[in-house]
Design an enzyme around this catalytic site. Structure first.
Site, PDB file in Angstrom:
ATOM      1  N   ARG A 208      37.679  30.979  38.695  1.00  4.28           N
ATOM      2  CA  ARG A 208      36.394  31.692  38.707  1.00  4.28           C
ATOM      3  C   ARG A 208      35.384  30.925  37.869  1.00  4.28           C
ATOM      4  O   ARG A 208      34.198  30.836  38.229  1.00  4.28           O
ATOM      5  CB  ARG A 208      36.566  33.111  38.195  1.00  4.28           C
ATOM      6  CG  ARG A 208      37.220  34.056  39.176  1.00  4.28           C
ATOM      7  CD  ARG A 208      37.650  35.358  38.542  1.00  4.28           C
ATOM      8  NE  ARG A 208      36.526  36.064  37.916  1.00  4.28           N
ATOM      9  CZ  ARG A 208      36.681  37.105  37.095  1.00  4.28           C
ATOM     10  NH1 ARG A 208      37.897  37.548  36.792  1.00  4.28           N
ATOM     11  NH2 ARG A 208      35.628  37.702  36.575  1.00  4.28           N
ATOM     12  N   CYS A 283      33.098  36.687  29.365  1.00  3.47           N
ATOM     13  CA  CYS A 283      34.109  36.860  30.413  1.00  3.47           C
ATOM     14  C   CYS A 283      33.405  37.421  31.639  1.00  3.47           C
ATOM     15  O   CYS A 283      32.268  37.048  31.924  1.00  3.47           O
ATOM     16  CB  CYS A 283      35.245  37.762  29.931  1.00  3.47           C
ATOM     17  SG  CYS A 283      34.723  39.427  29.451  1.00  3.47           S
TER      18      CYS A 283
END
Length: 326
Positions: A208, A283
């Site tokens: 990601r 995050c």
């Protein structure tokens, strides 16, 4: 010797236990099930279930709490004890009053020891601890290994109707000014500034971070911020299986240090540990960034902030610069 016998032998020396925890409970980030139980029995610690699941998970933390929990635990809903967001962002840092109201409802005063856990082992409980510590409630820890470790070590769980605690007063606390980083502050970290002055650690999975895998939130582009370094949160954790129960716990400090070195290099890792290189963790939505925060805290790092809205807020802005290379 079984855990039950070990604990029973310790209870007979209650004064020793009290002395043991009165000196270090306020600064200990991680506690074992045995230590958590002792804190409840001898210091009146409050247990908080801060379980949270990813938005694509079929599991419901509220339902699971109602079905099974640590004895007399309260549910600390990270999505509710939060600041409302017009962008749909969840579990953003609450205001001091929202945090205090929750503590009052849970029967927590400013001096109450708090132990936070989750149903994974270690996943969302560090975000709960980050919240408490950011409002200077230092007498707070997480249960390393969470609910499954508690069960694996033979401690009882509660399956009856949750009890309602007696409300207490909690004065409105002030948020630590260095705890949270805003979007504008994030941009300043890599715009017209020497990247060697600060470091951004991204806790998302590496693919990601690289823009290879899509984000779990539909329509959100993937990639990372300029200058950010990938340190997937799972690299700070270890998997355990005890008596058929699987759970995660934090790595010991020497392995935490090595994981940091593997991610950023030995020179930068030492600068971070020595307090010479400030760090911001990020995050997907500000949840697992707290795992990096807590891992670094265990290495003695003090200069850490957390980008609260994280990639969910950053990536949603079309004007945000995004990188997809390593």
């Amino acid at each position: 010797m079984s855990f039950a016998r070990q604990f029973a032998s310790k209870v007979t020396s209650g004064q020793t236990i009290l002395r043991r925890y009165s000196s270090n409970a306020a600064t200990k980030y991680l506690v074992t099930p045995q230590e958590a139980n002792e804190l409840v029995q001898h210091q009146g610690a409050v247990l908080l279930d801060a379980t949270w699941f990813m938005p694509n998970s079929p599991r419901d933390p509220v339902k699971e709490f109602a079905e099974k929990r640590l004895p007399q635990a309260r549910f600390f809903n990270l999505d509710k004890v939060a600041t409302p967001s017009d962008k749909g962002l969840m579990h953003m840092m609450p205001t001091g009053r929202v945090f205090a109201d929750a503590c009052e409802k849970y029967g927590i005063s400013p001096n109450t020891p708090v132990v936070i856990y989750d149903a994974h082992g270690v996943f969302s409980s560090p975000r709960g601890l980050f919240t408490f510590r950011s409002f200077n409630h230092e007498n707070s820890s997480i249960l390393d290994g969470g609910l499954p470790r508690w069960e694996a070590e033979g401690l009882p769980v509660e399956t009856s109707e949750p009890t309602t605690p007696t409300a207490v007063d909690y004065p409105t606390p002030e948020l630590n000014a260095k705890a949270i980083t805003s979007y504008e502050q994030m941009l300043s970290k890599f715009t017209g500034k020497d990247s060697a002055e600060e470091l951004i650690l991204d806790a998302r999975p590496k693919n990601r971070f690289l823009g290879i895998d899509p984000e779990p939130r539909p329509g959100l582009r993937s990639g990372h911020m300029p200058g950010a370094v990938s340190l997937t949160f799972a690299l700070f954790l270890q998997k355990n299986t005890v008596n058929g129960k699987e759970f995660t716990t934090f790595l010991p400090p020497d392995k935490l240090r090595q994981a940091l070195i593997d991610a950023v290099g030995e020179e930068r890792a030492q600068l971070i540990i020595d307090g010479k290189l400030p760090v911001t963790t990020t995050c997907g939505s500000g949840m697992t960034a707290a795992i990096l925060w807590l891992g670094l805290r265990q290495l003695g790092v003090k200069d850490i902030s957390l980008y609260d809205e994280s990639w969910m807020g950053y990536g949603a802005r079309e004007s945000s610069p995004v990188v997809t290379s390593d």
